[in-house]
Design a protein around this motif. Structure first.
Motif, mmCIF file in Angstrom:
data_model
loop_
_atom_site.group_PDB
_atom_site.id
_atom_site.type_symbol
_atom_site.label_atom_id
_atom_site.label_comp_id
_atom_site.label_asym_id
_atom_site.label_seq_id
_atom_site.Cartn_x
_atom_site.Cartn_y
_atom_site.Cartn_z
ATOM 1 N N ILE A 91 4.746 -5.359 -6.992
ATOM 2 C CA ILE A 91 6.004 -6.357 -8.155
ATOM 3 C C ILE A 91 6.965 -6.478 -8.324
ATOM 4 N N TYR A 92 8.075 -7.083 -7.830
ATOM 5 C CA TYR A 92 9.581 -7.106 -8.754
ATOM 6 C C TYR A 92 8.983 -6.975 -10.552
ATOM 7 N N LEU A 93 9.833 -6.299 -11.203
ATOM 8 C CA LEU A 93 9.694 -6.164 -12.284
ATOM 9 C C LEU A 93 10.680 -7.521 -13.196
ATOM 10 N N GLY A 94 9.394 -8.555 -13.961
ATOM 11 C CA GLY A 94 10.114 -9.528 -14.232
ATOM 12 C C GLY A 94 8.763 -10.016 -13.633
ATOM 13 N N CYS A 95 8.257 -10.485 -12.668
ATOM 14 C CA CYS A 95 6.989 -10.997 -12.028
ATOM 15 C C CYS A 95 5.577 -11.273 -12.708
ATOM 16 N N THR A 96 5.637 -12.151 -12.434
ATOM 17 C CA THR A 96 4.059 -12.020 -13.855
ATOM 18 C C THR A 96 2.945 -12.867 -12.654
ATOM 19 N N ASN A 118 13.448 -12.768 -6.520
ATOM 20 C CA ASN A 118 14.348 -11.425 -7.181
ATOM 21 C C ASN A 118 15.379 -10.527 -6.695
ATOM 22 N N GLY A 176 6.745 3.217 -5.423
ATOM 23 C CA GLY A 176 7.464 1.661 -5.556
ATOM 24 C C GLY A 176 8.924 1.421 -5.490
ATOM 25 N N PRO A 217 15.678 -2.196 -7.260
ATOM 26 C CA PRO A 217 15.619 -1.495 -8.708
ATOM 27 C C PRO A 217 13.589 -1.345 -8.278
ATOM 28 N N LYS A 218 13.806 -0.795 -8.590
ATOM 29 C CA LYS A 218 11.949 0.530 -8.442
ATOM 30 C C LYS A 218 11.021 -1.022 -8.766
ATOM 31 N N MET A 219 10.003 -0.890 -8.338
ATOM 32 C CA MET A 219 8.763 -1.700 -8.237
ATOM 33 C C MET A 219 7.501 -0.966 -8.746
ATOM 34 N N ILE A 220 6.655 -1.843 -9.052
ATOM 35 C CA ILE A 220 5.108 -1.504 -9.147
ATOM 36 C C ILE A 220 4.944 -1.940 -7.018
#
Length: 152
Positions: A38-43, A57, A93, A119-122
């Motif tokens: 998961i890219y930060l900000g994605c929900t 992203n 991540g 960026p680092k991701m989940i």
């Protein structure tokens, strides 16, 4: 001065493979992962929604950070240039193992630099465990011929 247009296409390999249920978790392809990184900000919880968000992203990040001035300095002839980038988002991540293939080493280096700075991701999960996820990313940019100016 040349005009530039950067186009980014996000893709992935669709190779399927079998794994021994008792074997340690190996890296998994983006196309077959149970839960994508998961890219930060994605929900959301839907894998397809998360894939789309991640793709958008990553595309935006690369379009913003790919240094077209470096490409301009190479005085490349007008045409479409393609760079194939492979990388992995590891089970923590982090973006690792970035490799690019292009016509010119300078283009490869720029593609590797930009993707390495994602960026680092989940991390992604497969069969209930965090795993590395393999990606293939084409970066395509077009160098336009110089615009002609009319003299009156």
């Amino acid at each position: 001065m040349k005009n530039f247009l950067l186009i980014l296409a996000f893709g992935f390999t669709t190779i399927s493979f079998a794994q021994d249920a008792n074997a340690p978790q190996a890296d998994v392809l983006f196309a077959v992962i149970d839960r994508v990184p998961i890219y930060l900000g994605c929900t959301g919880t839907d894998n397809e929604v998360l894939k789309k968000c991640m793709s958008e992203n990553i595309s935006a990040f690369i379009n913003q950070h790919f240094n077209m001035k470096k490409m301009e300095a190479l005085n490349l002839p007008p045409k479409i240039y393609r760079t194939a980038v492979q990388f992995k988002i590891d089970k923590y991540g982090n973006v690792v193992d970035v490799q690019a293939s292009a016509d010119r080493p300078e283009i490869e280096a720029e593609a590797e630099r930009v993707v390495s700075n994602l960026p680092k991701m989940i991390p992604g999960e497969h069969r209930g465990k965090r795993v590395g996820v393999l990606y293939s990313l084409p970066i395509i940019f077009k160098i336009e011929p110089p615009k002609r100016t009319r003299k009156n």
